[in-house]
Design an enzyme around this catalytic site. Structure first.
Site, PDB file in Angstrom:
ATOM      1  N   GLY A  81       0.795  -1.132  -0.019  1.00  0.00           N
ATOM      2  CA  GLY A  81       0.027   0.141   0.022  1.00  0.00           C
ATOM      3  C   GLY A  81       0.715   1.260   0.014  1.00  0.00           C
ATOM      4  O   GLY A  81       1.607   1.555   0.867  1.00  0.00           O
ATOM      5  N   ILE A 134      -0.160   6.417   4.716  1.00  0.00           N
ATOM      6  CA  ILE A 134       0.456   5.754   6.093  1.00  0.00           C
ATOM      7  C   ILE A 134       1.579   4.887   5.526  1.00  0.00           C
ATOM      8  O   ILE A 134       3.016   4.796   6.087  1.00  0.00           O
ATOM      9  CB  ILE A 134      -0.514   4.790   6.600  1.00  0.00           C
ATOM     10  CG1 ILE A 134      -1.448   5.674   7.273  1.00  0.00           C
ATOM     11  CG2 ILE A 134       0.154   3.875   7.733  1.00  0.00           C
ATOM     12  CD1 ILE A 134      -2.710   4.912   7.860  1.00  0.00           C
ATOM     13  N   HIS A 179       9.441  38.361   5.988  1.00  0.00           N
ATOM     14  CA  HIS A 179      10.590  38.217   5.152  1.00  0.00           C
ATOM     15  C   HIS A 179      11.784  37.926   6.081  1.00  0.00           C
ATOM     16  O   HIS A 179      12.029  38.734   7.196  1.00  0.00           O
ATOM     17  CB  HIS A 179      10.950  39.061   4.228  1.00  0.00           C
ATOM     18  CG  HIS A 179      12.192  38.842   3.398  1.00  0.00           C
ATOM     19  ND1 HIS A 179      12.396  38.027   2.467  1.00  0.00           N
ATOM     20  CD2 HIS A 179      13.530  39.504   3.502  1.00  0.00           C
ATOM     21  CE1 HIS A 179      13.492  37.932   2.011  1.00  0.00           C
ATOM     22  NE2 HIS A 179      14.233  38.792   2.486  1.00  0.00           N
TER      23      HIS A 179
END
Length: 471
Positions: free
Chosen positions: A183, A187, A447
């Site tokens: 997968g 995760i 900045h």
């Protein structure tokens, strides 16, 4: 605690003490309700104890280890850098313990009763709570179900031994020499990349044509590139078929476009999604609560189930299974119970992948906006042209803004790069409040910061970029 069949009266029963349940309990108590929250595991739920928090701790440790080993470019070198994984795990566990203890203090401070055990519906207004030592029966005016989810287990890859879920992956006692990740979603990529940085040889098997299939490829390709630098093998269009486990390793058989292949590793990590916890011992049917497709409970805009005084939130209702979504729904449910005009509005739900570089997105993608027939304008600005990113030695990435060319409204924002998880907050708020690209461009950004990249992307979308050559 009252033991026996006499029912204790309570305004609100909350089942589950995760990021949905404990937030719902606290908010309901703040609104004057007497509240009992029941959970059989640790306070904070999966997210705090076996998910979001411990995984980010390991990710941070792996990132720091990598930085030490690759700091020569900025004039810093170190020799004999080593990992004491037991100490890493102790540090991670300390964070989890502190966070869980904090939830306990918040519940106590808001006068929420806590019962460590399970809850079982008796009927639509009563439930029995119990553990090994005690039991009680409660009669509630309202109930909020927040039982969360668990990793999906594949029949061919049953959890146990060297076949592990994300839960076990976060608590390994030693760094495996090799790991197969089944997968390539968020995760799998987060944990796979983490262990790769620790030195594990990782192979990712993903069924679709790219990792992180929920994001567009211009975002994910930077993550894929970094994975390859870590010697991670990414196999797409791969279907895991079977496993053969010994006490030393696991062999996975998988197919790619019909061709059968095998790979052996110390561990197999299965990360193919999560299943809602509505199929256990709650006895929802006794309360009359209907459970729909994929075990999800259908709710209305107030988070009410088909039984109006019973609410459901988090991973057990439709929508993305995200902790911040659960916490948001928790407040809506508690406020609705208290009679406030609260309702869910899913205009924007940010999503974050703590990969390297991080990915974060909110709103419509460029593809989704075009599919809706919107006249799209895109602004994109690279990290490499930002002074702060250069000073951090983190120049991989970009901010991409999707706007409506006709109205100027910001429709979507996507970030891949350092601190993407933090930068996405500005874009989430901007879309929530109906900001335009011009609003972002005209907002003074400090900045030197990474936030300036968002401003520069907005200026680019408006056609007057300052810090990159015009189109």
């Amino acid at each position: 605690m009252v033991v026996g069949d006499a029912s204790v009266e309570i305004d609100v029963l909350v089942i589950g003490a995760g990021p949905g349940g404990y937030v719902a309990a606290i908010r309901a108590a703040q609104l004057g309700k007497s509240v009992l929250v029941v959970d059989k595991a640790e306070l904070g739920g999966v997210c705090l104890n076996r998910g979001c928090i411990p995984s980010k701790a390991l990710i941070s440790a792996a990132h720091q280890y990598e930085l030490v080993n690759h700091a020569a470019s900025v004039g810093i070198s170190a020799e004999n850098v080593s990992i004491d994984f037991n100490k890493v795990q102790e540090w991670k566990n300390g964070i989890v313990k502190k966070q869980s203890g904090g939830v306990g203090m918040l519940l106590k401070g808001n006068k929420v009763q806590v019962f460590h055990g399970e809850a079982l519906f008796i009927n639509e207004h009563e439930a029995r709570v119990f553990n090994d030592n005690e039991t009680a029966r409660y009669r509630f005016n309202h109930c909020i179900i927040a039982t969360g989810s668990r990793p999906i287990e594949l029949k061919a890859f049953p959890f146990g031994g060297r076949i592990i879920s994300s839960t076990e992956a976060l608590s390994l006692k030693e760094i495996p020499k090799s790991m197969v990740v089944i997968g390539g979603g968020y995760i799998g990529i987060e944990l796979g990349q983490t262990y790769a940085k620790f030195g594990t040889k990782v192979t990712v098997l993903e069924g679709s044509d790219s990792i992180l299939p929920g994001f567009e490829k211009d975002l994910t390709q930077l993550v894929a590139r970094n994975l390859k630098k870590l010697n991670v093998d990414i196999v797409t269009e791969a279907l895991a078929q079977s496993s053969e486990q010994t006490d030393k390793d696991v062999t996975v058989t998988y197919t790619v476009k019909g061709e059968e292949k095998k790979i052996t590793a110390d561990n197999v990590l299965v990360t193919v999604g999560r299943r809602p916890n509505t199929d256990g011992d709650l006895s929802l049917e006794l309360a009359g609560v209907e459970v729909g497709e994929r075990g999800l409970i259908k709710v209305n805009e107030k988070c009410q189930t088909n039984v109006p005084h019973i609410y459901a939130i988090g991973d057990i209702v439709p929508g993305p299974a995200l902790a911040h979504k659960a916490s948001y729904e928790a407040k809506v449910a508690a406020e609705s119970i208290a009679g406030l005009p609260s309702a869910v509005d899913y205009k924007v739900i940010p999503a974050v992948v703590f990969s390297d570089p991080e990915i974060a997105g909110v709103g419509l993608s460029e593809t989704e906006a075009k599919e809706k027939g919107i006249n799209v304008v895109v602004g994109k600005f690279p990290y490499g042209a930002n002074g702060r990113a250069q000073s951090m030695n983190a120049t991989d990435g970009f901010v991409k803004l999707i706007g409506d060319k006709d109205s100027g409204l910001l429709l979507g924002g996507f970030v891949v790069g350092a601190e993407a998880s933090n930068l996405i907050a500005e874009l989430t708020l901007a879309i929530e409040m109906g900001a335009t690209l011009e609003d972002i461009a005209l907002t003074i950004h400090a900045h030197p910061t990474l936030g300036e990249i968002t401003m520069d992307a907005a200026e680019g979308a408006l056609g007057h970029p300052i810090h990159q050559l015009g189109k």
